[in-house]
Design a protein around this motif. Structure first.
Motif, mmCIF file in Angstrom:
data_model
loop_
_atom_site.group_PDB
_atom_site.id
_atom_site.type_symbol
_atom_site.label_atom_id
_atom_site.label_comp_id
_atom_site.label_asym_id
_atom_site.label_seq_id
_atom_site.Cartn_x
_atom_site.Cartn_y
_atom_site.Cartn_z
ATOM 1 N N HIS A 130 21.026 28.885 -32.965
ATOM 2 C CA HIS A 130 20.566 30.066 -33.708
ATOM 3 C C HIS A 130 19.911 29.664 -35.014
ATOM 4 C CE1 HIS A 130 23.851 30.039 -36.774
ATOM 5 N NE2 HIS A 130 24.458 29.351 -35.830
ATOM 6 N N GLY A 148 27.760 24.370 -34.313
ATOM 7 C CA GLY A 148 26.592 23.557 -33.998
ATOM 8 C C GLY A 148 26.310 23.423 -32.512
ATOM 9 N N ASP A 165 29.417 30.481 -35.072
ATOM 10 C CA ASP A 165 28.945 31.412 -36.109
ATOM 11 C C ASP A 165 29.277 32.865 -35.743
ATOM 12 O OD1 ASP A 165 27.076 33.136 -37.654
ATOM 13 O OD2 ASP A 165 26.349 31.200 -38.392
ATOM 14 N N CYS A 191 27.204 28.500 -30.689
ATOM 15 C CA CYS A 191 27.799 28.148 -31.979
ATOM 16 C C CYS A 191 28.920 29.132 -32.314
ATOM 17 C CB CYS A 191 26.723 28.193 -33.063
ATOM 18 S SG CYS A 191 27.319 27.711 -34.705
ATOM 19 N N CYS A 239 21.479 27.825 -38.721
ATOM 20 C CA CYS A 239 22.795 27.312 -38.310
ATOM 21 C C CYS A 239 23.380 26.422 -39.412
ATOM 22 C CB CYS A 239 22.661 26.522 -37.012
ATOM 23 S SG CYS A 239 24.237 25.870 -36.422
ATOM 24 N N GLY A 240 24.601 26.714 -39.812
ATOM 25 C CA GLY A 240 25.242 25.967 -40.889
ATOM 26 C C GLY A 240 25.482 24.505 -40.547
HETATM 27 ZN ZN LIG Z 1 25.618 27.708 -36.138
#
Ligand SMILES: [Zn+2]
Length: 211
Positions: free
Chosen positions: A102, A74, A51, A49, A105-106
């Motif tokens: 993770h 994602g 992130d 991801c 995760c958004g």
């Molecule tokens: Zn994420």
């Protein structure tokens, strides 16, 4: 090129160093940079991801030239991600592919929230990410009685990793052939923001798991 099992062991050892604050010395000085000008031999392909809290090289304690990293919100698999994995597996002979999601995760959270009836005001481009995450989350939601948000998200994170790993295993003739004939291995993992530990939870051969 080292085998998938050796590569996996190397990543596990690197993550152990990272978790115990014993990272390094990482090879990222000018000398190492100069060695890599004419070529590369990354020993693992990592699809993770975007992130900011999950930088692949840092959580696995690896340096320049070690990892071929594809990062997208994602850790979804669209054609360009498949193509990137094909490029590295065929071009460098890399034998291990790690799909790493993770906690918290958004992209997964946004998908869960949307499916629980939240607002959907994403742009078309963001939507293309959520659309890729949605099938895995829907399956998780259909299999559960309760829809507690936090536990739903943590289960969905793993389901989304499995979906991406499966897509890589079966969505490319080239990768399928390398899996069958050349020892290519695709495994799924989850990074914990809380502990820093990477749990390789899917597709790991017994020889590694029980080592
Ligand atoms: Zn994420």
């Amino acid at each position: 090129m080292i085998s998938a099992v050796e590569a996996l062991t190397r990543l596990q050892e690197g993550n152990r160093r990272f978790v115990s604050n014993q990272s390094g010395p990482v090879l990222w000085n000018s000398e190492r940079r100069a060695q890599l000008v004419t070529g590369q031999e990354p020993f693992a392909i990592v699809l993770g991801c975007s992130d900011s809290r999950v930088p692949a090289e840092l959580v696995f304690d690896q340096g320049f030239g070690d990892l071929f990293v594809i990062r997208v919100a994602g850790n979804i698999v669209a054609p360009s991600q498949v193509g990137s994995v094909e490029f590295a597996a065929a071009g460098f002979g890399t034998r291990l592919v790690v799909v790493i999601g993770h906690s918290q995760c958004g992209a997964v959270s946004a998908t869960v929230d949307e499916l629980r009836g939240g607002q959907t005001n994403q742009s078309r481009n963001l939507r293309s990410i959520v659309d890729r995450v949605r099938p895995a989350v829907e399956t998780v939601m259909a299999s559960r009685k309760d829809h507690d948000r936090d536990s739903l998200i943590s289960e969905a994170v793993r389901a989304n990793v499995r979906a991406s790993a499966d897509h890589l295993r079966h969505g490319s003739e080239l990768l399928e052939r390398l899996i069958q004939t050349a020892g290519l291995l695709v495994v799924g993992a989850e990074y914990s923001l809380e502990t820093g530990i990477v749990d390789f939870f899917e597709g790991v051969p017994d020889v590694v798991r029980y080592a």
